[in-house]
Design a protein around this motif. Structure first.
Motif, PDB file in Angstrom:
ATOM      1  N   ILE A   6      24.205  29.847  36.449  1.00 29.35           N
ATOM      2  CA  ILE A   6      23.795  30.562  35.244  1.00 29.35           C
ATOM      3  C   ILE A   6      22.272  30.550  35.195  1.00 29.35           C
ATOM      4  O   ILE A   6      21.650  29.492  35.071  1.00 29.35           O
ATOM      5  N   LEU A   7      21.677  31.727  35.326  1.00 29.34           N
ATOM      6  CA  LEU A   7      20.237  31.875  35.239  1.00 29.34           C
ATOM      7  C   LEU A   7      19.857  32.051  33.782  1.00 29.34           C
ATOM      8  O   LEU A   7      20.522  32.786  33.057  1.00 29.34           O
ATOM      9  N   ASN A   8      18.818  31.403  33.350  1.00 25.98           N
ATOM     10  CA  ASN A   8      18.304  31.596  31.995  1.00 25.98           C
ATOM     11  C   ASN A   8      16.978  32.326  32.119  1.00 25.98           C
ATOM     12  O   ASN A   8      16.037  31.814  32.725  1.00 25.98           O
ATOM     13  N   LEU A   9      16.924  33.525  31.548  1.00 24.63           N
ATOM     14  CA  LEU A   9      15.736  34.360  31.671  1.00 24.63           C
ATOM     15  C   LEU A   9      15.190  34.729  30.298  1.00 24.63           C
ATOM     16  O   LEU A   9      15.905  35.298  29.473  1.00 24.63           O
ATOM     17  N   PHE A  21      19.916  46.256  31.744  1.00 28.95           N
ATOM     18  CA  PHE A  21      20.901  45.707  32.677  1.00 28.95           C
ATOM     19  C   PHE A  21      22.257  46.398  32.555  1.00 28.95           C
ATOM     20  O   PHE A  21      22.984  46.516  33.541  1.00 28.95           O
ATOM     21  N   ALA A  22      22.589  46.895  31.388  1.00 29.54           N
ATOM     22  CA  ALA A  22      23.827  47.676  31.230  1.00 29.54           C
ATOM     23  C   ALA A  22      23.732  48.957  32.056  1.00 29.54           C
ATOM     24  O   ALA A  22      24.720  49.389  32.659  1.00 29.54           O
ATOM     25  N   ALA A  23      22.534  49.555  32.126  1.00 26.96           N
ATOM     26  CA  ALA A  23      22.336  50.763  32.920  1.00 26.96           C
ATOM     27  C   ALA A  23      22.541  50.500  34.411  1.00 26.96           C
ATOM     28  O   ALA A  23      22.885  51.404  35.162  1.00 26.96           O
ATOM     29  N   LEU A  24      22.368  49.257  34.832  1.00 25.69           N
ATOM     30  CA  LEU A  24      22.600  48.882  36.226  1.00 25.69           C
ATOM     31  C   LEU A  24      24.066  48.540  36.485  1.00 25.69           C
ATOM     32  O   LEU A  24      24.466  48.315  37.608  1.00 25.69           O
ATOM     33  N   GLY A  25      24.842  48.477  35.409  1.00 29.12           N
ATOM     34  CA  GLY A  25      26.268  48.208  35.567  1.00 29.12           C
ATOM     35  C   GLY A  25      26.678  46.773  35.314  1.00 29.12           C
ATOM     36  O   GLY A  25      27.841  46.416  35.498  1.00 29.12           O
ATOM     37  N   PHE A  26      25.752  45.932  34.885  1.00 26.89           N
ATOM     38  CA  PHE A  26      26.118  44.552  34.573  1.00 26.89           C
ATOM     39  C   PHE A  26      26.939  44.516  33.295  1.00 26.89           C
ATOM     40  O   PHE A  26      26.768  45.330  32.396  1.00 26.89           O
ATOM     41  N   ILE A  27      27.841  43.559  33.227  1.00 24.44           N
ATOM     42  CA  ILE A  27      28.780  43.454  32.110  1.00 24.44           C
ATOM     43  C   ILE A  27      28.372  42.264  31.239  1.00 24.44           C
ATOM     44  O   ILE A  27      28.018  41.198  31.742  1.00 24.44           O
ATOM     45  N   PHE A  28      28.459  42.454  29.937  1.00 26.67           N
ATOM     46  CA  PHE A  28      28.089  41.407  28.987  1.00 26.67           C
ATOM     47  C   PHE A  28      29.326  40.810  28.344  1.00 26.67           C
ATOM     48  O   PHE A  28      30.355  41.464  28.225  1.00 26.67           O
ATOM     49  N   GLU A  35      22.154  36.368  18.208  1.00 25.47           N
ATOM     50  CA  GLU A  35      20.911  37.081  17.933  1.00 25.47           C
ATOM     51  C   GLU A  35      19.770  36.658  18.850  1.00 25.47           C
ATOM     52  O   GLU A  35      18.802  37.391  19.015  1.00 25.47           O
ATOM     53  N   ASN A  36      19.870  35.472  19.479  1.00 23.43           N
ATOM     54  CA  ASN A  36      18.806  34.979  20.354  1.00 23.43           C
ATOM     55  C   ASN A  36      19.122  35.059  21.838  1.00 23.43           C
ATOM     56  O   ASN A  36      18.270  34.754  22.669  1.00 23.43           O
ATOM     57  N   ALA A  37      20.355  35.423  22.186  1.00 26.82           N
ATOM     58  CA  ALA A  37      20.736  35.426  23.595  1.00 26.82           C
ATOM     59  C   ALA A  37      21.959  36.300  23.834  1.00 26.82           C
ATOM     60  O   ALA A  37      22.784  36.484  22.936  1.00 26.82           O
ATOM     61  N   VAL A  38      22.044  36.834  25.051  1.00 30.95           N
ATOM     62  CA  VAL A  38      23.250  37.529  25.484  1.00 30.95           C
ATOM     63  C   VAL A  38      23.642  36.988  26.852  1.00 30.95           C
ATOM     64  O   VAL A  38      22.795  36.647  27.677  1.00 30.95           O
ATOM     65  N   PHE A  39      24.935  36.902  27.068  1.00 31.85           N
ATOM     66  CA  PHE A  39      25.513  36.342  28.278  1.00 31.85           C
ATOM     67  C   PHE A  39      25.935  37.496  29.175  1.00 31.85           C
ATOM     68  O   PHE A  39      26.727  38.345  28.778  1.00 31.85           O
ATOM     69  N   MET A  40      25.392  37.546  30.389  1.00 35.92           N
ATOM     70  CA  MET A  40      25.594  38.673  31.288  1.00 35.92           C
ATOM     71  C   MET A  40      26.243  38.205  32.587  1.00 35.92           C
ATOM     72  O   MET A  40      25.761  37.269  33.219  1.00 35.92           O
ATOM     73  N   ASN A  41      27.325  38.859  32.974  1.00 33.06           N
ATOM     74  CA  ASN A  41      27.948  38.584  34.262  1.00 33.06           C
ATOM     75  C   ASN A  41      27.210  39.379  35.325  1.00 33.06           C
ATOM     76  O   ASN A  41      27.090  40.596  35.217  1.00 33.06           O
ATOM     77  N   ILE A  42      26.742  38.688  36.354  1.00 34.48           N
ATOM     78  CA  ILE A  42      26.057  39.356  37.460  1.00 34.48           C
ATOM     79  C   ILE A  42      27.048  39.597  38.591  1.00 34.48           C
ATOM     80  O   ILE A  42      27.180  40.692  39.099  1.00 34.48           O
ATOM     81  N   ASP A  45      32.663  36.050  37.435  1.00 33.32           N
ATOM     82  CA  ASP A  45      32.445  34.998  36.443  1.00 33.32           C
ATOM     83  C   ASP A  45      31.881  33.742  37.092  1.00 33.32           C
ATOM     84  O   ASP A  45      31.996  32.654  36.554  1.00 33.32           O
ATOM     85  N   THR A  46      31.251  33.899  38.267  1.00 37.26           N
ATOM     86  CA  THR A  46      30.655  32.738  38.920  1.00 37.26           C
ATOM     87  C   THR A  46      29.135  32.741  38.902  1.00 37.26           C
ATOM     88  O   THR A  46      28.513  31.701  39.022  1.00 37.26           O
ATOM     89  N   ILE A  47      28.536  33.914  38.771  1.00 43.13           N
ATOM     90  CA  ILE A  47      27.083  33.996  38.670  1.00 43.13           C
ATOM     91  C   ILE A  47      26.757  34.824  37.432  1.00 43.13           C
ATOM     92  O   ILE A  47      27.119  35.991  37.343  1.00 43.13           O
ATOM     93  N   GLN A  48      26.113  34.190  36.471  1.00 46.46           N
ATOM     94  CA  GLN A  48      25.763  34.849  35.216  1.00 46.46           C
ATOM     95  C   GLN A  48      24.299  34.626  34.882  1.00 46.46           C
ATOM     96  O   GLN A  48      23.639  33.785  35.481  1.00 46.46           O
ATOM     97  N   ALA A  49      23.846  35.371  33.905  1.00 43.62           N
ATOM     98  CA  ALA A  49      22.506  35.165  33.369  1.00 43.62           C
ATOM     99  C   ALA A  49      22.595  35.106  31.853  1.00 43.62           C
ATOM    100  O   ALA A  49      23.405  35.795  31.240  1.00 43.62           O
ATOM    101  N   MET A  50      21.800  34.264  31.290  1.00 42.50           N
ATOM    102  CA  MET A  50      21.640  34.189  29.851  1.00 42.50           C
ATOM    103  C   MET A  50      20.261  34.782  29.566  1.00 42.50           C
ATOM    104  O   MET A  50      19.243  34.206  29.949  1.00 42.50           O
ATOM    105  N   LEU A  51      20.255  35.970  28.977  1.00 40.35           N
ATOM    106  CA  LEU A  51      18.995  36.589  28.568  1.00 40.35           C
ATOM    107  C   LEU A  51      18.677  36.053  27.183  1.00 40.35           C
ATOM    108  O   LEU A  51      19.483  36.202  26.264  1.00 40.35           O
ATOM    109  N   THR A  52      17.540  35.407  27.042  1.00 38.08           N
ATOM    110  CA  THR A  52      17.195  34.788  25.761  1.00 38.08           C
ATOM    111  C   THR A  52      15.854  35.320  25.261  1.00 38.08           C
ATOM    112  O   THR A  52      14.981  35.660  26.056  1.00 38.08           O
TER     113      THR A  52
END
Length: 132
Positions: A6-9, A21-28, A35-42, A45-52
């Motif tokens: 899980i990457l935190n960016l 990232f939705a335009a690239l096809g990533f799923i949330f 309100e402070n973060a969204v969880f994105m599947n890259i 369900d094994t590699i994700q990013a938390m956009l904060t």
């Protein structure tokens, strides 16, 4: 327990980054999102990013947030199934407001191209021939 990465960016504008990232096809996922973060599947369900948001990210690390448009500590590299997939994702990133820091590199057995997201985080997309 399943192994995950899980990457935190940190991002300046959460809604804008989510749209990019939705335009690239990533799923949330609603999991851990608010309100402070969204969880994105890259990748599944094994590699994700938390956009904060940057303030929230800073509260987690207790020091200033590095500005990725000025300096980078890491390049996130994702493998692709084909050269065409690399080119398609790069085109989507550019159309969504990202930029390419260098032209594609074609080594015959390997093809790669990178993009910079809206906050300056660097992503590299690479295809490697199976026989390599």
């Amino acid at each position: 327990m399943k192994n995950q990465i899980i990457l935190n960016l940190p991002v300046q504008d959460l809604a804008r980054s989510k749209a990019f990232f939705a335009a690239l096809g990533f799923i949330f996922s609603d999991r851990f999102s608010g309100e402070n973060a969204v969880f994105m599947n890259i990748v599944g369900d094994t590699i994700q990013a938390m956009l904060t948001t940057e303030p929230f990210f800073e509260s987690l690390i207790g020091k200033p947030v590095a500005q990725a448009k000025q300096a980078n500590e890491v390049v996130i590299c994702l493998s692709c199934d084909s050269r065409e997939e690399v080119d398609t994702l790069i085109a989507k990133a550019v159309a969504a407001g990202g930029r390419t820091p260098h032209p594609p590199e074609d080594h015959g057995f390997m093809y790669d191209q990178g993009f910079e997201d809206l906050d300056g985080h660097l992503w590299n997309l690479v295809w490697v021939a199976e026989e390599a």
